[in-house]
Design a protein around this motif. Structure first.
Motif: not given
Length: 125
Positions: A25-31, A36-44
């Motif tokens: 979760q820290i890695v995702l936040a740092e990146n 919020l977007t569908p693309e970010e949702k998939f990655v998360r």
């Protein structure tokens, strides 16, 4: 952002998690993967599934490796395998597509013959 680029970003985040031993979760936040977007949702979602079930995934992978262990693989190969299993867990894409994408990522980022290992392991799961 195309799905291939989303997978690439997810692989990079999982790689950072493994290499730096940092909470995903820290890695995702740092990146800047907020979700919020569908693309970010998939990655998360893929990253979270891959890391949350990491021990189970590693056990599955180890069963397919002949005279080898997951921990002996490079971090890139580990990241790609965990990414693929995270995407399998999502269940919204056929396994052949996930395998092909994992092979493409391993050809782009992994060692010369890493794609053979990636293909062989994922094909058996």
């Amino acid at each position: 952002m195309k799905r291939h680029l989303q997978r690439r970003k997810a692989m990079e985040c999982i790689y950072q998690h493994l290499l730096l031993n940092k909470d995903i979760q820290i890695v995702l936040a740092e990146n800047m993967i907020i979700g919020l977007t569908p693309e970010e949702k998939f990655v998360r979602e893929v990253c979270t599934l891959a890391v949350t079930h990491k021990d189970e995934h590693i056990d599955l992978i180890n069963r397919q490796l002949k005279d080898w262990e997951f921990v002996r693989l490079g971090f890139i190969e580990q990241s790609i395998l965990l990414l693929a299993l995270g995407e399998y867990a999502l269940g919204d894409v056929e396994h052949t597509v996930v395998i092909n994408e994992a092979v493409d990522l391993s050809k782009e980022f992994g060692d010369a013959d890493a794609y053979k290992l990636i293909n062989g392991v994922l094909d058996q799961l």
